[in-house]
Design a protein around this motif. Structure first.
Motif, PDB file in Angstrom:
ATOM      1  N   ARG A 110       0.838  -1.211   0.000  1.00 35.71           N
ATOM      2  CA  ARG A 110       0.000   0.000   0.000  1.00 35.71           C
ATOM      3  C   ARG A 110       0.871   1.258   0.000  1.00 35.71           C
ATOM      4  NH1 ARG A 110      -5.223   1.065   1.140  1.00 35.71           N
ATOM      5  NH2 ARG A 110      -5.620  -1.058   1.852  1.00 35.71           N
ATOM      6  N   LYS A 111       1.886   1.264   0.820  1.00 39.89           N
ATOM      7  CA  LYS A 111       2.790   2.429   0.906  1.00 39.89           C
ATOM      8  C   LYS A 111       3.523   2.650  -0.417  1.00 39.89           C
ATOM      9  CE  LYS A 111       3.453   1.560   5.782  1.00 39.89           C
ATOM     10  NZ  LYS A 111       4.266   0.850   6.741  1.00 39.89           N
ATOM     11  N   LEU A 112       4.041   1.581  -0.966  1.00 37.62           N
ATOM     12  CA  LEU A 112       4.787   1.682  -2.226  1.00 37.62           C
ATOM     13  C   LEU A 112       3.892   2.129  -3.377  1.00 37.62           C
ATOM     14  CD1 LEU A 112       6.832  -1.589  -1.777  1.00 37.62           C
ATOM     15  CD2 LEU A 112       7.809   0.724  -1.861  1.00 37.62           C
ATOM     16  N   ILE A 113       2.690   1.583  -3.450  1.00 35.51           N
ATOM     17  CA  ILE A 113       1.763   1.940  -4.531  1.00 35.51           C
ATOM     18  C   ILE A 113       1.330   3.394  -4.399  1.00 35.51           C
ATOM     19  CG2 ILE A 113      -0.531   1.501  -5.494  1.00 35.51           C
ATOM     20  CD1 ILE A 113      -0.061  -1.500  -4.697  1.00 35.51           C
ATOM     21  N   THR A 114       1.068   3.841  -3.177  1.00 33.35           N
ATOM     22  CA  THR A 114       0.675   5.229  -2.971  1.00 33.35           C
ATOM     23  C   THR A 114       1.809   6.181  -3.363  1.00 33.35           C
ATOM     24  OG1 THR A 114      -0.887   4.613  -1.252  1.00 33.35           O
ATOM     25  CG2 THR A 114      -0.147   6.908  -1.265  1.00 33.35           C
ATOM     26  N   ALA A 115       3.040   5.837  -2.992  1.00 38.78           N
ATOM     27  CA  ALA A 115       4.187   6.669  -3.375  1.00 38.78           C
ATOM     28  C   ALA A 115       4.355   6.683  -4.893  1.00 38.78           C
ATOM     29  CB  ALA A 115       5.461   6.148  -2.705  1.00 38.78           C
ATOM     30  N   LEU A 116       4.202   5.534  -5.520  1.00 44.98           N
ATOM     31  CA  LEU A 116       4.307   5.449  -6.980  1.00 44.98           C
ATOM     32  C   LEU A 116       3.223   6.281  -7.646  1.00 44.98           C
ATOM     33  CD1 LEU A 116       5.498   4.229  -9.582  1.00 44.98           C
ATOM     34  CD2 LEU A 116       4.003   2.250  -9.205  1.00 44.98           C
ATOM     35  N   ALA A 117       1.998   6.190  -7.151  1.00 49.52           N
ATOM     36  CA  ALA A 117       0.892   6.955  -7.731  1.00 49.52           C
ATOM     37  C   ALA A 117       1.146   8.456  -7.612  1.00 49.52           C
ATOM     38  CB  ALA A 117      -0.424   6.583  -7.044  1.00 49.52           C
ATOM     39  N   LEU A 153       4.081   9.970  -7.378  1.00 51.42           N
ATOM     40  CA  LEU A 153       5.181  10.320  -8.277  1.00 51.42           C
ATOM     41  C   LEU A 153       4.717  10.377  -9.725  1.00 51.42           C
ATOM     42  CD1 LEU A 153       8.179  10.857  -8.910  1.00 51.42           C
ATOM     43  CD2 LEU A 153       8.509   8.372  -8.935  1.00 51.42           C
ATOM     44  N   VAL A 154       4.033   9.341 -10.167  1.00 48.98           N
ATOM     45  CA  VAL A 154       3.600   9.275 -11.567  1.00 48.98           C
ATOM     46  C   VAL A 154       2.621  10.403 -11.872  1.00 48.98           C
ATOM     47  CG1 VAL A 154       2.319   7.889 -13.244  1.00 48.98           C
ATOM     48  CG2 VAL A 154       4.052   6.825 -11.804  1.00 48.98           C
ATOM     49  N   THR A 155       1.688  10.661 -10.973  1.00 50.40           N
ATOM     50  CA  THR A 155       0.704  11.717 -11.196  1.00 50.40           C
ATOM     51  C   THR A 155       1.374  13.092 -11.244  1.00 50.40           C
ATOM     52  OG1 THR A 155      -0.996  10.390 -10.121  1.00 50.40           O
ATOM     53  CG2 THR A 155      -1.417  12.749 -10.305  1.00 50.40           C
ATOM     54  N   ALA A 156       2.261  13.329 -10.308  1.00 53.35           N
ATOM     55  CA  ALA A 156       2.937  14.628 -10.255  1.00 53.35           C
ATOM     56  C   ALA A 156       3.884  14.840 -11.429  1.00 53.35           C
ATOM     57  CB  ALA A 156       3.701  14.763  -8.937  1.00 53.35           C
ATOM     58  N   ALA A 157       4.543  13.783 -11.857  1.00 55.92           N
ATOM     59  CA  ALA A 157       5.569  13.908 -12.892  1.00 55.92           C
ATOM     60  C   ALA A 157       5.034  13.784 -14.307  1.00 55.92           C
ATOM     61  CB  ALA A 157       6.656  12.864 -12.679  1.00 55.92           C
ATOM     62  N   ALA A 211       5.180   8.603 -19.377  1.00 59.66           N
ATOM     63  CA  ALA A 211       4.207   8.400 -18.295  1.00 59.66           C
ATOM     64  C   ALA A 211       3.269   7.227 -18.563  1.00 59.66           C
ATOM     65  CB  ALA A 211       3.401   9.674 -18.072  1.00 59.66           C
ATOM     66  N   ARG A 212       2.914   6.986 -19.815  1.00 56.85           N
ATOM     67  CA  ARG A 212       1.938   5.933 -20.123  1.00 56.85           C
ATOM     68  C   ARG A 212       2.348   4.562 -19.594  1.00 56.85           C
ATOM     69  NH1 ARG A 212       1.341   6.121 -25.677  1.00 56.85           N
ATOM     70  NH2 ARG A 212       0.009   7.936 -25.388  1.00 56.85           N
ATOM     71  N   PRO A 213       3.574   4.084 -19.850  1.00 56.82           N
ATOM     72  CA  PRO A 213       3.927   2.762 -19.306  1.00 56.82           C
ATOM     73  C   PRO A 213       3.961   2.743 -17.777  1.00 56.82           C
ATOM     74  CG  PRO A 213       5.695   3.609 -20.727  1.00 56.82           C
ATOM     75  CD  PRO A 213       4.604   4.619 -20.721  1.00 56.82           C
ATOM     76  N   LEU A 214       4.311   3.864 -17.167  1.00 54.17           N
ATOM     77  CA  LEU A 214       4.310   3.920 -15.707  1.00 54.17           C
ATOM     78  C   LEU A 214       2.878   3.850 -15.180  1.00 54.17           C
ATOM     79  CD1 LEU A 214       7.026   6.656 -15.089  1.00 54.17           C
ATOM     80  CD2 LEU A 214       7.284   4.168 -14.953  1.00 54.17           C
ATOM     81  N   ARG A 215       1.959   4.537 -15.838  1.00 57.79           N
ATOM     82  CA  ARG A 215       0.545   4.461 -15.444  1.00 57.79           C
ATOM     83  C   ARG A 215       0.009   3.042 -15.601  1.00 57.79           C
ATOM     84  NH1 ARG A 215      -0.444   9.057 -18.941  1.00 57.79           N
ATOM     85  NH2 ARG A 215      -0.228  10.956 -17.745  1.00 57.79           N
ATOM     86  N   ASP A 216       0.391   2.386 -16.695  1.00 64.94           N
ATOM     87  CA  ASP A 216      -0.054   1.006 -16.920  1.00 64.94           C
ATOM     88  C   ASP A 216       0.452   0.077 -15.817  1.00 64.94           C
ATOM     89  OD1 ASP A 216      -1.312   1.832 -19.246  1.00 64.94           O
ATOM     90  OD2 ASP A 216       0.257   1.050 -20.582  1.00 64.94           O
ATOM     91  N   GLY A 217       1.717   0.208 -15.469  1.00 65.55           N
ATOM     92  CA  GLY A 217       2.286  -0.608 -14.394  1.00 65.55           C
ATOM     93  C   GLY A 217       1.628  -0.310 -13.060  1.00 65.55           C
ATOM     94  N   LEU A 218       1.391   0.969 -12.802  1.00 64.67           N
ATOM     95  CA  LEU A 218       0.716   1.377 -11.570  1.00 64.67           C
ATOM     96  C   LEU A 218      -0.667   0.743 -11.491  1.00 64.67           C
ATOM     97  CD1 LEU A 218       0.218   3.070  -9.034  1.00 64.67           C
ATOM     98  CD2 LEU A 218      -0.289   5.012 -10.545  1.00 64.67           C
ATOM     99  N   ARG A 219      -1.415   0.829 -12.559  1.00 70.27           N
ATOM    100  CA  ARG A 219      -2.765   0.240 -12.587  1.00 70.27           C
ATOM    101  C   ARG A 219      -2.688  -1.268 -12.348  1.00 70.27           C
ATOM    102  NH1 ARG A 219      -6.638  -2.030 -15.881  1.00 70.27           N
ATOM    103  NH2 ARG A 219      -8.742  -1.262 -15.517  1.00 70.27           N
ATOM    104  N   GLY A 271      -3.123   4.532  -3.588  1.00 68.91           N
ATOM    105  CA  GLY A 271      -2.847   5.449  -4.686  1.00 68.91           C
ATOM    106  C   GLY A 271      -4.065   6.022  -5.373  1.00 68.91           C
ATOM    107  N   GLU A 272      -5.254   5.556  -5.017  1.00 66.44           N
ATOM    108  CA  GLU A 272      -6.450   5.987  -5.737  1.00 66.44           C
ATOM    109  C   GLU A 272      -6.832   7.442  -5.456  1.00 66.44           C
ATOM    110  OE1 GLU A 272      -9.521   3.042  -5.144  1.00 66.44           O
ATOM    111  OE2 GLU A 272      -8.554   1.674  -6.558  1.00 66.44           O
ATOM    112  N   LYS A 273      -6.304   8.017  -4.388  1.00 63.41           N
ATOM    113  CA  LYS A 273      -6.574   9.440  -4.192  1.00 63.41           C
ATOM    114  C   LYS A 273      -5.852  10.280  -5.252  1.00 63.41           C
ATOM    115  CE  LYS A 273      -3.107  10.480  -0.629  1.00 63.41           C
ATOM    116  NZ  LYS A 273      -2.943  10.941   0.748  1.00 63.41           N
ATOM    117  N   TYR A 274      -4.837   9.695  -5.893  1.00 59.67           N
ATOM    118  CA  TYR A 274      -4.122  10.377  -6.971  1.00 59.67           C
ATOM    119  C   TYR A 274      -4.620   9.949  -8.355  1.00 59.67           C
ATOM    120  CZ  TYR A 274      -0.927  11.322  -3.151  1.00 59.67           C
ATOM    121  OH  TYR A 274      -0.382  11.725  -1.946  1.00 59.67           O
TER     122      TYR A 274
END
Length: 121
Positions: free
Chosen positions: A62-69, A71-75, A84-92, A113-116
């Motif tokens: 949960r912590k890692l996914i939230t941090a990833l979300a 980062l990906v959303t902000a960046a 960003a697209r492949p990072l979003r796909d991996g995140l999902r 990560g869903e709040k992001y």
């Protein structure tokens, strides 16, 4: 840290060398590298590794996914859709794997990560 007395004089640790190296790395590459590390660690923690019985830890995931979300959303606007697209796909993918691995599902929009990212289905 490398001990100076255990290496040859010409191989001594120099923090200045590392600082110069990191200064030469483009921001997009650094962001992608950090994101891939978070993504890989999250995948292991949700049980997508060789030994899921030993490596699954949903609290850590949960912590890692939230941090990833975050980062990906902000960046995303800074690194462009191409990166960003492949990072979003991996995140999902790890968000969905988390939902599948969880015995008590989070409410829609309340998963890691869903709040992001918004709710993941």
């Amino acid at each position: 840290m490398v001990q100076a007395d255990t290496v040859q004089a010409d191989e001594r640790y120099d923090a200045g060398d590392e600082a110069r190296d990191i200064a030469e790395v483009p921001a997009v590459e650094l962001i992608n590298t950090v994101a891939v590390h978070l993504l890989s660690a999250a995948a292991v923690k949700v049980g997508l590794a060789d030994d899921p019985q030993e490596q699954t830890d949903l609290d850590e995931a949960r912590k890692l996914i939230t941090a990833l979300a975050g980062l990906v959303t902000a960046a995303a606007t800074e690194i462009g859709d191409h990166h960003a697209r492949p990072l979003r796909d991996g995140l999902r993918s790890v968000q969905l794997a988390f939902r599948e691995a969880s015995s008590i599902p989070d409410a829609p929009g309340k998963g890691p990560g869903e709040k992001y990212t918004g709710p993941v289905n």
